[in-house]
Structure formats: C-alpha cells, structure tokens
Design an enzyme around this catalytic site. Structure first.
Site: not given
Ligand code: GLN
Length: 548
Positions: A515, A379, A517
């Site tokens: 994600h 992300c 994970e």
């Molecule tokens: N801050 C970034 C977004 O909002 C990544 C979010 C994250 O890593 N979960 O897109």
C-alpha cells in the site's frame, strides 16, 4: 522533561480534531521541536483492524504493522520527525485487555481492580511510553467530551497534569460554533456547555479552537472567552478550509503556536512554514486537471479511501494538477459495462476484501489494459490485474483467487500455504492455516527489477512498503504469465513473493501488493502516485483526446 498537550473535542464529532492535532504538531516541528502524537480511542474494540471500513473508514497500517485509526495517517502526513507505531494509537478495549490480563496473572496482589486507579494508571503508562526522546507529545482524545467511554482518558489526563505540573501540560478543546440560518446568528452556547462539561471533571481548557463556517469576529470570541474562562487571544477561530493542508498556516496566523510555547514556557525558534505555504499555493493554483476513477465498494464511506485520495492529491501538488476523483461502484461495472471509465484519465483499483464487487475490479483492469489507460492497482487491485491478464491474455480460463473461489482450476492468487512446497525452506507468515490475525502486515523490503518502470520511478533498487493482506500471486504461474508480457517488477526480499507487476505492452500499467498510499505526504509525494498522475496528464494530453 517531555510536555503534553491534550486535544479534546466537544459539541459534535467530526470537527477535524485529527487535522488540528496534526497541524499543531507540524507547526511545532517547524519551530524545531521534537514532536510525537498519540491517539486514544474510546471504543471497546481492541484495535480497528476488525472494524468495517463502512463504519470506521480506513484502517491505517503503520510501518511496524499495527492496524490503527485513520488519524494516524494524518499525523504521518503532517510531520516528519516521528514515525507512527503501534504505541501511537490505543483503544479503551486494549487498555482493559491489558488490565484484565494483569489481574488474571495476579499482578494486583488480590486488590480490587477499578477504573481509578488501575485503568487510569495503564492509560498514563501508555501516554508516558511515547514521550521518550520528544519535547512535546500531543495526545488526541477520541470521541466527544461527555461521552461515557472517554471519561477514563480525561481522568487520566487530569491526573497527569497534577503529577507533572500544570506548566508541563496544556489542554486544547475543539468545539463547534454554529450559525443558525433562521436567526442569522452565531451561537456560542454549545461551546459554553461543552467547556462546562470539561470543567465539571476538573479540566479547564487553556485554548479553545472554535470550528465555524466563517471566521469569528472579536465580539464572539470575547463572549466565548468570558463564559469559558479562557484568555481571549487563546480563543481561536478556525473556519472551514478549502484544504486540510491550509490548517497549519491558518493556526499559525492566529498565533496558536506562540500561545502554546508561551504557556509551556518553551524557548524555541519561530515557525518556518515555507513548505506548507508552497503546498497550499500549488493546491490553490493548479495548471491542469486529471480525472481519476477509483473503482471500489465502500462508496458510502469515502473515509475508507482516505490515504489513497490524499496520496493522489499529493502527487497533484507535485504536478500542479487538480485531481477530480470519480468513485466508480465496482458492482455497477459488473452489471453495466465500463461506461463510467470511458472519459477518465487514469484508473485506480484500490485494496479490498471479499467477493462483492471483485469481478468489477477485474473488468476495470481489463478496460485499462485494452484501452491503454494508465492503471494503478493496489493490493486487491494487483490481484484483479493478474486475474484479468491470466484469463484474457495468458489463456488460463476462469483463473481466480482462492479468496473467492477456493476450487478454481487456475489459482493465480492464493495463500502461500496452498501452493508452496510443504518441504520448502521458505517460512512465511501467511503459511498458517488459520486466517485470524495471519495477515502480512507492516513494512517489508521489496527488490525492484532493473529497468522496470517502478525502479525508474523510485530511483532505487529496493524500497520499504507496507502490507495488509493474506493472498499472494502464485509463483507457480509466474513463468506462464511472464511469457505473455507480464513483468514482475518487484519481489519481496527473502521469501521471493511477487510485489509489483507491470505490463510490457502498456504505457503505464503498474500494480503493487503493498500500500504505497500509506507512505505519501503533501510535502514528499509518493513516486508511484507521482508517476501515475504524470501518466494521467500525458493520457489527457494525447493527440487522440483532442480528436475525440
Ligand atoms: N483481499 C486481499 C487479501 O487479503 C487483498 C487485501 C487488500 O487489498 N488489502 O490478500
């Protein structure tokens, strides 16, 4: 009829109620029962989505896009038969929210709305809602008995026992049995008091699980049994374990599941914990060690990286590799260079929000790229990698994310609404202007590019993975980045957003917008983490390493 097991905690918090709940579910599943789990949280926030990871640890995202308590992550890691959804976790705040909405609609026909019965009825409705299709639901009641906030939950549980019958409900209470160093004695009094507290609200526990540093002897368990009115065999001693994945076997060794099925009068098979024994065996006898840097900012609250470190452990189980995680403060990388990354075997840059520490993450991605260290970006870690690549390989000076610099000349990361054609046909959830509640959340399909590393690792052409973010790779820059060797390894199904990238010139450099994970478990580790740890092992064993 679905039967309900309530798990409460006493004396102190952080005893591992979530792990015990998940472990019992795992054992019952291993007895071929269909088990679901529900977590009731006593705080007033409507969901944990807005809570700071510094305070509450990780926000676990379910496949259906609910932002939930991290205990749901444990549940999914321990059981296979039930997927967690937004129904599997609710807070006092959400219950009141619902009751107040009903009151405003006039559903209570002018009656006086009270905790009993209106709030407790709503709680019971939600408890029943997760029972359909399951033999047993384990309900974990958050907080500690005696807390003012958890009282309506306990009261609802008491009522439910009355309504569906004592033989269809079971109460398990988790307590702390400390050893006082100066007296050299094991103390049962806190447990006695905690059970007294439960009994004062009409709940008699059927089973006690006593957390302690060492196994409790017969005499101590006997004493606890006598003072708490619990059968001695049902006073179970659970000492600190080297791994949470040992807990199912530890509880099974003390016949917790036999007691549970006997009291609930369930006829079922004995538990087959073979897979769990294989997991604990692999953890106890690693053949190698991988040093992994996690570059983040929630270093005072490591629970913020719970699913992540578990996913690394799971991949380690698969490769018989002990994982030692080095938490690297992203802000320190900004100020002090990348020394902290010099001797690690792989670098993981996880998700995150906001400006603080972000440049450090970009530096970590740059370091991994330049030194050919295995890199997994998740992300925000994908954003960091794309920004490094844009600035330092594709020559897009000061490229940035509009999350941090809305006026950047090269918004390689931005909101879809900022760069998409307004007359375009693609409608996307991120397209709203208002940031509140506009995250791309939950499971979505990602199509993998043929012959990408990712397609090889997953062994399929498309995968479902979970999202929790607002910003995306700006498609207008993709061609330019690809020209310089950035591989788009995955795109979202339908709206064609970048889901995965890889670097052509590196051995193992993978980043994903989702994600992974959240989809890893000790018995079935996640393909990306498996690939990452395999790459870390290869990196550790490279010829240059012995020369260094
Ligand atoms: N801050 C970034 C977004 O909002 C990544 C979010 C994250 O890593 N979960 O897109």
């Amino acid at each position: 009829m679905t039967q309900y097991i309530f798990v409460t905690g006493g004396v102190v918090s952080s005893l591992g109620k979530g792990i015990v709940t998940a472990s019992l579910a795992a054992i019952l599943e291993a007895r071929d029962l269909r088990v679901n789990i529900l977590k009731m949280d006593p705080y007033i926030n409507v969901d944990p989505g807005t809570m700071s990871p510094f305070q509450h640890g990780e926000v676990f995202v379910t496949a259906d896009g609910a932002e939930t308590d991290l205990d749901l992550g444990h549940y999914e890691r321990f059981i296979r038969g039930a997927r967690m959804s937004q129904r599997n976790n609710f807070t006092t705040g959400s219950v009141y929210d619902e009751v107040i909405k009903k009151e405003r609609r006039g559903d209570y026909l002018g009656g006086t709305v009270q905790v009993i019965p209106h709030v407790t009825d709503e709680i019971k409705r939600r408890i029943h809602a997760v029972g359909d299709g399951f033999d047993v639901v384990i309900v974990e009641i958050g907080g500690t008995v005696g807390d003012i906030e958890s009282q309506p939950f306990l009261e609802a549980a008491r009522q439910l026992r009355l309504e569906i019958g004592a033989r269809n409900t079971l109460f398990i209470h988790l307590t702390l049995v400390p050893r006082l160093a100066m007296a050299g004695e094991i103390k049962t009094k806190p447990t006695q008091h905690s059970v007294k507290e439960l009994r004062s609200i009409g709940l008699q526990p059927d089973v006690l699980i006593c957390r302690s540093e060492e196994p409790l002897g017969r005499e101590v368990r006997n004493k606890i049994a006598l003072f708490t009115n619990v059968e001695e065999r049902a006073v179970i001693s659970l000492e600190d374990a080297p791994s949470i994945y040992q807990v199912p076997v530890m509880l099974n060794d003390q016949h917790l599941d036999d007691i549970v099925v006997e009291l609930l009068r369930i006829e079922c098979n004995a538990a087959d914990l073979g897979e769990w024994r294989r997991v604990t065996d692999a953890l106890a006898h690693p053949e190698r060690r991988a040093k992994i840097a996690i570059v983040g900012k929630y270093l005072d609250m490591l629970d913020a990286y719970k699913s992540l470190t578990e996913a690394l452990t799971h991949a380690g189980i698969q490769h018989r590799t002990a994982i030692s995680v080095r938490y690297v403060d992203a802000e320190e990388l900004e100020q002090g260079g990348c020394g902290a990354l010099a001797d690690v075997h792989a670098i993981l840059v996880p998700g995150g929000f906001g400006e603080r520490g972000f440049e450090g993450k970009v530096r970590a991605a740059c370091f991994a790229r330049e030194h050919n260290v295995p890199y997994l970006g998740i992300c925000y870690g994908l954003h960091a990698a794309v920004i490094d690549f844009a600035r330092n390989v594709a020559g897009l000076d000061n490229a940035h994310s509009t999350e941090i610099n809305p006026n950047t000349r090269h918004p390689v990361i931005g909101l879809v609404s900022e760069w998409q054609d307004r007359d375009g046909t693609t409608e996307h959830r991120n397209g709203e202007e208002d940031l509140g509640g506009t995250m791309r959340l939950g499971e979505q399909r990602c199509l993998l590019a043929d012959s990408s590393l990712a397609a090889g690792l997953y062994g399929k052409a498309s995968v479902l993975e979970r999202h929790r973010h607002r910003y995306e790779v700006n498609n207008n820059y993709v061609a330019k980045l690809a020209e310089h060797g950035l591989v788009i390894a995955g795109r979202s199904d339908g709206d064609d957003l970048v889901e995965m990238i890889e670097l052509r010139d590196n051995d193992w450099f993978v980043a994903c917008q989702f994600h992974p994970e959240f989809n890893s478990s000790p018995r079935d580790s996640h393909p990306l983490f498996r690939g990452f740890i395999a790459a870390a092992n290869r990196y550790a064993a490279r010829p240059a390493a012995s020369a260094a």
